[in-house]
Write a protein that holds these residues in place. Structure first.
Motif, PDB file in Angstrom:
ATOM      1  N   PHE A   1      -0.766  -2.462  -7.242  1.00  0.00           N
ATOM      2  CA  PHE A   1       0.375  -1.762  -7.853  1.00  0.00           C
ATOM      3  C   PHE A   1       0.336  -0.270  -7.492  1.00  0.00           C
ATOM      4  N   LEU A   2      -0.870   0.330  -7.620  1.00  0.00           N
ATOM      5  CA  LEU A   2      -0.992   1.764  -7.348  1.00  0.00           C
ATOM      6  C   LEU A   2      -0.746   2.068  -5.879  1.00  0.00           C
ATOM      7  N   LEU A   3      -1.317   1.232  -4.986  1.00  0.00           N
ATOM      8  CA  LEU A   3      -1.140   1.503  -3.565  1.00  0.00           C
ATOM      9  C   LEU A   3       0.326   1.378  -3.160  1.00  0.00           C
ATOM     10  N   HIS A   4       1.030   0.418  -3.752  1.00  0.00           N
ATOM     11  CA  HIS A   4       2.466   0.283  -3.471  1.00  0.00           C
ATOM     12  C   HIS A   4       3.255   1.463  -4.019  1.00  0.00           C
ATOM     13  N   SER A   5       2.758   2.048  -5.157  1.00  0.00           N
ATOM     14  CA  SER A   5       3.487   3.156  -5.801  1.00  0.00           C
ATOM     15  C   SER A   5       3.187   4.489  -5.139  1.00  0.00           C
ATOM     16  N   LEU A   6       1.992   4.608  -4.503  1.00  0.00           N
ATOM     17  CA  LEU A   6       1.574   5.898  -3.936  1.00  0.00           C
ATOM     18  C   LEU A   6       2.025   6.009  -2.484  1.00  0.00           C
ATOM     19  N   THR A   7       3.289   5.816  -2.268  1.00  0.00           N
ATOM     20  CA  THR A   7       3.793   5.852  -0.878  1.00  0.00           C
ATOM     21  C   THR A   7       3.956   7.283  -0.409  1.00  0.00           C
ATOM     22  N   LYS A   8       4.237   8.185  -1.328  1.00  0.00           N
ATOM     23  CA  LYS A   8       4.437   9.596  -0.942  1.00  0.00           C
ATOM     24  C   LYS A   8       3.221  10.416  -1.390  1.00  0.00           C
ATOM     25  N   ASP A   9       3.474  11.462  -2.154  1.00  0.00           N
ATOM     26  CA  ASP A   9       2.375  12.330  -2.621  1.00  0.00           C
ATOM     27  C   ASP A   9       1.561  11.627  -3.699  1.00  0.00           C
ATOM     28  N   THR A  10       0.272  11.855  -3.638  1.00  0.00           N
ATOM     29  CA  THR A  10      -0.623  11.291  -4.669  1.00  0.00           C
ATOM     30  C   THR A  10      -0.721  12.268  -5.839  1.00  0.00           C
ATOM     31  N   PRO A  11      -0.432  11.838  -7.067  1.00  0.00           N
ATOM     32  CA  PRO A  11      -0.527  12.753  -8.227  1.00  0.00           C
ATOM     33  C   PRO A  11      -1.960  13.264  -8.421  1.00  0.00           C
ATOM     34  N   LEU A  12      -2.033  14.415  -9.088  1.00  0.00           N
ATOM     35  CA  LEU A  12      -3.326  15.048  -9.376  1.00  0.00           C
ATOM     36  C   LEU A  12      -4.243  14.087 -10.132  1.00  0.00           C
ATOM     37  N   GLY A  13      -5.484  14.001  -9.690  1.00  0.00           N
ATOM     38  CA  GLY A  13      -6.476  13.202 -10.417  1.00  0.00           C
ATOM     39  C   GLY A  13      -6.611  11.782  -9.932  1.00  0.00           C
ATOM     40  N   ILE A  14      -5.587  11.236  -9.274  1.00  0.00           N
ATOM     41  CA  ILE A  14      -5.647   9.839  -8.809  1.00  0.00           C
ATOM     42  C   ILE A  14      -6.279   9.825  -7.414  1.00  0.00           C
ATOM     43  N   SER A  15      -7.322   9.056  -7.282  1.00  0.00           N
ATOM     44  CA  SER A  15      -8.079   9.013  -6.023  1.00  0.00           C
ATOM     45  C   SER A  15      -7.716   7.745  -5.229  1.00  0.00           C
ATOM     46  N   LYS A  16      -7.252   7.935  -3.973  1.00  0.00           N
ATOM     47  CA  LYS A  16      -6.961   6.793  -3.109  1.00  0.00           C
ATOM     48  C   LYS A  16      -8.229   6.059  -2.744  1.00  0.00           C
ATOM     49  N   VAL A  17      -9.343   6.851  -2.641  1.00  0.00           N
ATOM     50  CA  VAL A  17     -10.636   6.248  -2.292  1.00  0.00           C
ATOM     51  C   VAL A  17     -11.046   5.264  -3.376  1.00  0.00           C
TER      52      VAL A  17
ATOM     53  N   LEU B   1       0.473  -9.637   0.134  1.00  0.00           N
ATOM     54  CA  LEU B   1      -0.338  -8.867  -0.839  1.00  0.00           C
ATOM     55  C   LEU B   1      -0.173  -7.372  -0.624  1.00  0.00           C
ATOM     56  N   LEU B   2       0.035  -6.970   0.581  1.00  0.00           N
ATOM     57  CA  LEU B   2       0.272  -5.558   0.866  1.00  0.00           C
ATOM     58  C   LEU B   2       1.692  -5.426   1.393  1.00  0.00           C
ATOM     59  N   ASN B   3       2.545  -4.820   0.592  1.00  0.00           N
ATOM     60  CA  ASN B   3       3.971  -4.791   0.851  1.00  0.00           C
ATOM     61  C   ASN B   3       4.365  -3.387   1.273  1.00  0.00           C
ATOM     62  N   ASN B   4       4.908  -3.278   2.457  1.00  0.00           N
ATOM     63  CA  ASN B   4       5.304  -1.957   2.951  1.00  0.00           C
ATOM     64  C   ASN B   4       6.471  -1.378   2.176  1.00  0.00           C
ATOM     65  N   LEU B   5       7.264  -2.239   1.540  1.00  0.00           N
ATOM     66  CA  LEU B   5       8.428  -1.754   0.789  1.00  0.00           C
ATOM     67  C   LEU B   5       8.071  -1.259  -0.604  1.00  0.00           C
ATOM     68  N   GLY B   6       6.878  -1.552  -1.022  1.00  0.00           N
ATOM     69  CA  GLY B   6       6.467  -1.149  -2.368  1.00  0.00           C
ATOM     70  C   GLY B   6       6.526  -2.312  -3.323  1.00  0.00           C
ATOM     71  N   ASN B   7       6.825  -2.014  -4.592  1.00  0.00           N
ATOM     72  CA  ASN B   7       6.836  -3.039  -5.627  1.00  0.00           C
ATOM     73  C   ASN B   7       8.205  -3.706  -5.736  1.00  0.00           C
ATOM     74  N   VAL B   8       8.709  -4.165  -4.610  1.00  0.00           N
ATOM     75  CA  VAL B   8       9.979  -4.902  -4.589  1.00  0.00           C
ATOM     76  C   VAL B   8       9.810  -6.099  -3.644  1.00  0.00           C
ATOM     77  N   CYS B   9      10.698  -7.029  -3.796  1.00  0.00           N
ATOM     78  CA  CYS B   9      10.637  -8.244  -2.951  1.00  0.00           C
ATOM     79  C   CYS B   9      11.065  -7.891  -1.529  1.00  0.00           C
TER      80      CYS B   9
END
Length: 1182
Positions: free
Chosen positions: A921-937, A1007-1015
């Motif tokens: 869910f987070l990886l699909h949502s973090l398509t642009k800038d990553t908010p402060l405190g959230i680590s992609k790692v 499982l990994l959707n380039n469009l994000g959290n949509v079909c």
């Protein structure tokens, strides 16, 4: 020096030696072959001691008084105890010549003709050392370190405690001058050990421990047999062939003989710590003498000369305490001193000294003349140019060259003579005779003047400073004072042994006697105080007193005679006495008495002495007034009394002299208002009010505030009374004043309220504000004192003060770290900007501190705050944008909270599937800038781990590959590298069970959707569970244009029946949630469902086509299948249709987040609130 025989005894044999017990009570004599023990007090023979078989030559007592030893011609030494018992005996090869005890270690040295023996109590045997010559005498040093031996061959050998010779002194006479007696000086004051040596070359010599001779040999003219020191080493006793014991100074100057004897003196000793001397002779005579050292001295005004150590003269300045020593090196027989002259009579001459200068403090004397003749006289007097010798009845006047110029023969013995001053060469002498005659003799006049004759012998005389009065002390201890001119006896006083007139005051004398000093002024009674000794002079306030051998200047305040004069109002005479020396208190008393007696001249001098400028100003002002012609003594005395503090007497005198206004001014200035009122009586009330006002001001100034408050209240000065009470914190007084004041008196009441607030009494301040109806101040008071309940109650009644209450309340909450409450308070007060700022700060802090759960909550609250503000049309667009942004952030942080806990904490609280879903869910949502405190790692790391665990190996490999391109913390490095390697051993595909399904188009999404959290097919946004983050079986639909939310809900609620629908859905609606529950199983929704038909869309389109329903479709829907997010305006409501009725879904009515019902109920039990928006289970809802 006189020797008085105390007792005498005679034994049959020669007394060779003797020794005193250290305490002086017993005397041990060596006589014949016995020891004789005497009582020193009366010469009683206590006991003879027998133990020796031949003549006993020597005896010595130990310093500790426990033992004594005797040595005899029978070659033996016997040790005796202090109880006169023999305890030890040892022998030498020859007769024993001398014995001596070490003063420190009590080691005994015994010397014979050929050897030395050293014995101490702790050793068994006697150590002996050979001697080259016969030893005649021995003596230990004071510290017991060395033993001096006197030899028959004229040598002195100094040995250490072990008997080894350290110093050898060879005398010039050799064997022709045998050493017969030696003795170390026992004085502790001498810097070096000094050895006195007497030999039969008839010489007395002194040596240092090093063997160096001190001075020259002293010729004795007789053979010395014994030498010994006084206890403190000040004198030496010598006895020998001249048949007498002689007294010498410690330097060897002969002072005189102590008793003539009939045979040689073989031994003489001093009784310890006394002036008693015992002499033992060849014929067996034992004589016990007391030596009496008479005082030889002279006095003139403040210079006192006296004899010291028999051969020195010390001149002492009694005022400055300076001393100078004149060494004469001969016996000083008489001393006389006068002005700058000093005469000293020695045995063969008289020395006349003079001062170097005329300086009264000069103490340097030089020899002026020597009269080289022997004189016999009873008294010696020196004048400026003459010497006066008194011989029984005769007076001789000699010049300084020894020429007799005049002689006076008296009728009786001369008892007292004194120089009373006069021009040089014409001085007057005052002479008192035994027959009571008193004469005045002038040095240049052959005729004596008889002043007066009394019946009793004269002991002491003195003449007053003006030569008008004569004081006599007679043999009956009576002090008689005569007028010289009239011969009249003015007065007499008993118990006198000496008398002296004050040299600075004619009418004052003092006399001593009976242990008292008596001071007499004029004819007043005698003033007594204790004093030992004889009065010999009286100068100003100093009395010179001779006590035993010391002269001292005693400072005696002249207070008593001064007060005697004051009692008789004799101010000038009292001032003269005070000048001699009185205390500051006495000077002040004299000044006051003189001032009251209006004797201004004396008062001025006395006040000048005590430096009292205040009274000097008063006297100066009175003198000025007198010069201007004022003569009213009552007025002057009134001023004096007022200065002295005798205010009532002053007021009476002011009134008597017709100056009542001065009395009133005095009382007012002194703040003695009660006396002023009494003085006024019942006159003008205006004056009385003025007095009260002044009295209150004074009470305030002198720090008597309570009195001032009472007076101000009585005078109607409420404001001043309130200020004083407030400054001193007197709440009770303020309450009393506030309650007495009328509500119209607004200013004093406001001041009262101000002090109540300042003194932390808000209740009384509130009461005061209510009294004057000042509600705004009351609100401010509640806010300042943080009494929020009262403030809120007041706000309810008076809404216009709402801002004044809630804004400070919110600020106070924020200051106390209660930010959520503060945000609500700002919101309630209508301060939306502050409310948003508080929330933004809270969210920022939560993110920085990694409290992502709190951050999600605060972002949700912030979004709702923005939605609330968006109702304002002017801010609608901006605020709605912020709302959607904050909602998005809230969802991200809510999900990331689980990731962060998984990474940071050792144990995970979430299922692997949940963590897998959240990370996707987070990886699909973090398509642009990553908010402060959230680590992609952290997110990728969690996804990789959970994908691998759940069988999504392809996704895991993708996650590990992504991680390789990021900066990985050191703690994950090893794990990531290992995971990257091991995942390659797994098949390159994902488990089909994990693939998400779109419930609109039934498409399996990757499982990994380039469009994000949509079909990927229909572009329908997925609806996730807010707890497990699974895709929920919900499809959002929209209303056809023209249908309102209310109409839509009413159409849905109609629930029109459809064919082939036999199942029974149960809808449960509660305060907490809307729940759809299936009571019995059924097939999926039939094809005849109008909504299902609406789900279709155009395949292959890239745009999202929403599901739009019309009224008929709405009517066909069941209320239990529909979930509605009822957003407040300006937002539209959102409608969701459940496509799997067998799975129950719950939506929070506050935050509109969706949950599986079982998850939601469990979370409610765990947290007692919604896990997303924290709405409590028992909250009635929005």
């Amino acid at each position: 020096m006189r020797a008085v025989l105390t007792w005498r005894d005679k034994v049959e044999q020669c007394v060779y030696d003797l020794a005193f017990k250290p305490d002086g009570t017993q005397l041990i004599l060596a006589a014949g072959n016995r020891l004789l023990v005497y009582d020193t007090s009366d010469g009683t023979l206590l006991q003879p001691l027998k133990g020796h078989k031949d003549t006993v030559y020597c005896v010595a007592y130990a310093k500790d008084g426990k033992r004594f030893a005797s040595g005899s011609a029978d070659k033996s030494v016997i040790i005796w105890t202090s109880k006169l018992e023999g305890i030890l005996k040892y022998t030498h090869n020859d007769s024993i010549q001398c014995v001596s005890y070490n003063p420190i270690t009590h080691q005994l040295a015994s010397c014979s003709s050929s050897d030395i023996g050293l014995w101490s109590p702790e050793q068994k045997s006697v150590s002996k050392h050979k001697s080259s010559s016969k030893i005649t005498c021995c003596s230990w040093t004071n510290d017991g370190q060395y033993l001096a031996l006197g030899m028959f061959n004229g040598v002195v050998s100094i040995r250490n405690k072990s008997g080894e010779e350290k110093v050898k002194i060879e005398r010039p006479g050799g064997s022709l001058a045998p050493i017969w007696s030696i003795c170390w000086n026992p004085s502790r004051e001498e810097r070096n050990d000094i050895l006195a040596v007497a030999d039969w070359g008839q010489k007395l010599s002194f040596y240092q421990l090093s063997g160096k001779q001190i001075g020259k040999d002293h010729s004795l003219n007789f053979d010395p047999c014994c030498i010994s020191y006084f206890t403190k080493g000040e004198y030496i006793l010598l006895g020998g062939s001249d048949k007498q014991a002689s007294l010498f100074t410690k330097d060897g100057v002969r002072l005189g003989a102590i008793g003539e004897q009939t045979s040689w003196v073989w031994t003489c000793k001093v009784k310890p710590d006394s002036n008693y001397v015992v002499v033992g002779c060849q014929d067996g005579t034992i004589s016990f003498y007391q030596l009496i050292f008479s005082t030889v001295h002279g006095l003139y005004k403040d210079r006192y000369a006296y004899r010291d150590s028999m051969t020195d003269v010390i001149v002492q300045h009694l005022i400055t305490e300076q001393k100078v020593r004149i060494k004469c090196k001969e016996l000083v027989k008489k001393i006389a001193i006068y002005k700058n002259r000093l005469a000293i009579q020695l045995p063969e001459k008289i020395l006349v000294y003079e001062l170097y200068s005329e300086d009264p403090l000069d103490m340097r004397y030089r020899v002026k003349e020597k009269i080289a003749r022997k004189f016999e006289c009873n008294l010696l007097v020196v004048c400026a140019n003459h010497i006066i010798l008194c011989q029984e009845r005769r007076l001789q006047c000699l010049s300084f060259r020894g020429v007799k110029e005049r002689e006076w023969q008296m009728e009786s013995l001369i008892r007292y003579i004194k120089v009373i001053g006069g021009p040089p060469g014409r001085e007057g002498l005052l002479v008192g005779l035994k027959n009571g005659q008193i004469l005045k003799i002038f040095v240049d006049n052959l005729f004596a003047i008889i002043l007066l004759k009394q019946a009793t012998a004269v002991r002491c005389l003195d003449m007053s400073a003006s030569r008008n009065k004569l004081a006599v002390v007679d043999e009956n201890d009576m002090c008689l004072v005569y007028d010289i001119h009239t011969k009249e006896l003015l007065f007499q006083e008993p118990n006198a042994n000496s008398v002296a007139w004050n040299t600075q005051c004619e009418d004052m004398l003092c006399f001593s006697g009976g242990g008292y000093l008596n001071i007499k002024a004029s004819t007043f009674p005698v003033h007594q105080q204790k004093l030992q000794g004889f009065v010999v002079g009286y100068n100003g306030s100093k009395i010179f007193c001779l006590h035993v051998f010391s002269m001292s200047a005693v400072e005696v305040p002249q207070s008593a005679p001064m007060y005697q004069y004051l009692d008789r109002k004799m101010f000038r005479e009292a001032y003269q006495i005070a000048c001699l020396g009185v205390t500051d208190t006495d000077w002040r008393e004299l000044a006051m008495e003189a001032l009251e007696g209006l004797e201004f001249e004396t008062a001025k001098k006395a006040f000048t002495r005590v430096q009292d400028l205040r009274y000097l100003e008063l006297i100066s002002s009175i003198e000025e007034r007198k010069k201007r012609g004022e003569t009213n003594n009552d007025l002057f005395l009134a001023d004096v009394f007022s200065y002295q503090g005798k205010f009532h007497e002053a007021a009476k005198l002011y009134k008597r002299s017709g100056h009542e206004n001065l009395a009133l001014d005095m009382y007012t200035d002194l703040r003695m208002f009660e006396y002023a009122k009494d003085f006024l009586g019942s006159e003008d009330p205006k004056e009385t009010k003025m007095l009260i006002t002044k009295q209150a001001d004074w009470a305030r100034n002198i720090n008597e505030p309570k009195a001032a408050v009472e007076m101000y209240i009585s005078a109607g000065e409420h404001r001043k009374a309130i200020e004083i009470s407030g400054d001193h914190g007197w709440v009770d007084m303020l309450i009393e004043i506030a309650r007495k004041l009328d509500k119209a008196e607004r200013e004093p009441l406001l001041l009262c309220a101000h002090f109540f607030k300042k003194l932390d009494n808000p209740g009384y301040a509130a009461e005061t504000y209510l009294k004057i109806g000042d509600l705004k101040s009351l609100v401010q008071l509640h806010v300042q004192t943080q009494r929020w309940d009262e403030a809120f109650a007041l706000g309810e009644k008076h809404p216009e003060f709402k801002d004044d209450i809630y804004v400070p309340y919110a600020q106070w909450l924020a200051e106390n770290d209660r930010f959520e409450e503060a945000q609500k308070a700002f919101h309630k007060a209508g301060r939306q900007g502050e409310a948003v700022r508080v929330l933004e700060q809270l969210t920022h802090n939560a993110v920085v501190e990694s409290r992502f759960n709190d951050a999600a909550y605060y972002y949700w609250m912030l979004s709702m705050q923005c939605l609330d503000i968006a109702q304002d049309p002017a801010q609608k667009e901006v605020m709605l944008g912020k709302f959607h942004h904050f909602q998005h952030l809230a969802e991200l942080y809510h999900g990331y909270h689980a990731i962060q806990r998984y990474v940071e904490e050792p144990f995970s609280f979430h299922l692997p599937e949940t963590l897998f879903n959240i990370s996707r869910f987070l990886l699909h949502s973090l398509t642009k800038d990553t908010p402060l405190g959230i680590s992609k790692v952290n997110t990728l790391f969690t996804l990789a781990k959970q994908s691998k665990a759940l069988g999504a190996y392809k996704l895991a490999r993708h996650a590990y590959d992504k991680l390789q391109g990021l900066q990985i913390p050191a703690r994950f490095q090893k794990s990531v590298e290992l995971g990257s390697l091991t995942i390659r051993s797994k098949p390159f595909h994902d488990s089909e069970e994990l693939v998400p399904l779109c419930y609109r188009c039934s498409t399996n999404n990757p499982l990994l959707n380039n469009l994000g959290n949509v079909c990927i097919n229909c572009r329908q946004p997925f609806v996730f569970s807010a707890s497990s983050y699974e895709v929920l079986h919900l499809v959002e639909f929209y209303l056809e244009e023209g249908i309102t939310d209310e109409e839509a809900v009413s159409l849905i609620d109609l629930e029109a029946p459809r064919l082939k629908r036999e199942n029974k859905w149960q809808e449960i609606t509660s305060n907490n949630a809307q729940t759809l529950r299936l009571d019995e199983s059924m097939d999926s929704v039939g094809d005849d469902d109008p909504f299902t038909a609406k789900l279709s869309f155009e395949q292959g389109g890239s745009e999202f086509v929403p599901v739009v329903v019309n009224r008929s479709v709405l009517r066909s829907m069941s209320r239990r299948d529909v979930l509605i997010k009822r957003w407040p305006p300006p937002l539209q409501w959102q409608y969701f249709r459940s496509l799997l009725p067998d799975a129950s879904i719950t939506m929070c009515p506050s935050c509109f987040q969706m949950f599986h019902s079982e998850d939601y109920e469990l979370l409610l039990l765990q947290h007692t609130c919604c896990p997303y928006c924290r709405r409590r289970a028992d909250d009635p809802g929005p």
